[in-house]
Design a protein around this motif. Structure first.
Motif, PDB file in Angstrom:
ATOM      1  N   GLY A   1      -5.327   5.384  -5.270  1.00 45.40           N
ATOM      2  CA  GLY A   1      -5.445   4.984  -6.670  1.00 45.40           C
ATOM      3  C   GLY A   1      -4.396   5.525  -7.615  1.00 45.40           C
ATOM      4  O   GLY A   1      -4.548   5.423  -8.822  1.00 45.40           O
ATOM      5  N   VAL A   2      -3.299   6.071  -7.095  1.00 43.81           N
ATOM      6  CA  VAL A   2      -2.318   6.702  -7.979  1.00 43.81           C
ATOM      7  C   VAL A   2      -1.099   5.812  -8.251  1.00 43.81           C
ATOM      8  O   VAL A   2      -0.627   5.737  -9.386  1.00 43.81           O
TER       9      VAL A   2
ATOM     10  N   VAL B   1       0.860  -1.178   0.000  1.00 44.63           N
ATOM     11  CA  VAL B   1       0.000   0.000   0.000  1.00 44.63           C
ATOM     12  C   VAL B   1       0.899   1.233   0.000  1.00 44.63           C
ATOM     13  O   VAL B   1       1.736   1.388   0.885  1.00 44.63           O
TER      14      VAL B   1
END
Ligand code: FES
Ligand code: FES
Length: 158
Positions: free
Chosen positions: A46-47, A41
């Motif tokens: 979402g990038v 993570v």
């Protein structure tokens, strides 16, 4: 604390049943509930692409989904690819072509490339670069990742 929802999810061929809060991210579910910490993570919005998993055959960002959305679905994480003694050809290619430096981005890159190479077994360099354009890597400068993907395509075709 909000109500818990019962979900059943198949991950790397094993069925798991858990009661989860509706706000729990799928990435956190995999890491904290199932202990599958191979899914990394980074940005959590979402990038960066490091949390990419395969969801019903498609590469998706697990930080953009809730665990409850995975109810009844099939997931593959990097743990489902190969083992230390029996690497998947994609992993072998990354080792041989030096596609890994710190390794933080690697699980996401591998899980992005798996469905891509299955669909496009003989990609051009431009197609590989396009396929991994949503995966940020701070170490490699991407060239070794591209070389590894080309080698992986060769190995997976063999
Ligand atoms: S952690 Fe999911 S895209 Fe960055
Ligand atoms: S190998 Fe370090 S971020 Fe990609």
């Amino acid at each position: 604390m909000s109500d818990l929802f019962n979900i059943t999810v198949t991950v790397n061929g094993t069925e798991y049943e858990r009661a989860v809060e509706p706000r729990l991210l799928l990435s956190d579910f995999l890491r904290h509930e199932l202990g599958l910490t191979g899914t990394h993570v980074g940005c959590e919005h979402g990038v960066c692409g490091t949390c990419t998993i395969i969801f019903d055959g498609q590469a998706v960002r697990s930080c953009l989904m809730f665990a409850v959305q995975a109810n009844g679905h099939e997931i593959q994480t990097v743990e489902g690819l190969g083992t230390m003694d029996d690497l998947h050809p994609l992993q072998e290619a990354f080792r041989e072509a030096h596609g890994v430096q710190c390794g933080f981005c690697t699980p996401g890159v591998l899980m992005t490339l798996m469905p891509f190479l299955e669909e496009n077994p003989d990609p051009t360099e431009a197609e590989i670069r396009e396929a991994i354009s949503g995966n940020l890597c701070r170490c490699t400068g991407y060239q070794h990742i591209v070389d590894a993907a080309k080698l992986a395509a060769e190995k997976m075709r063999a």
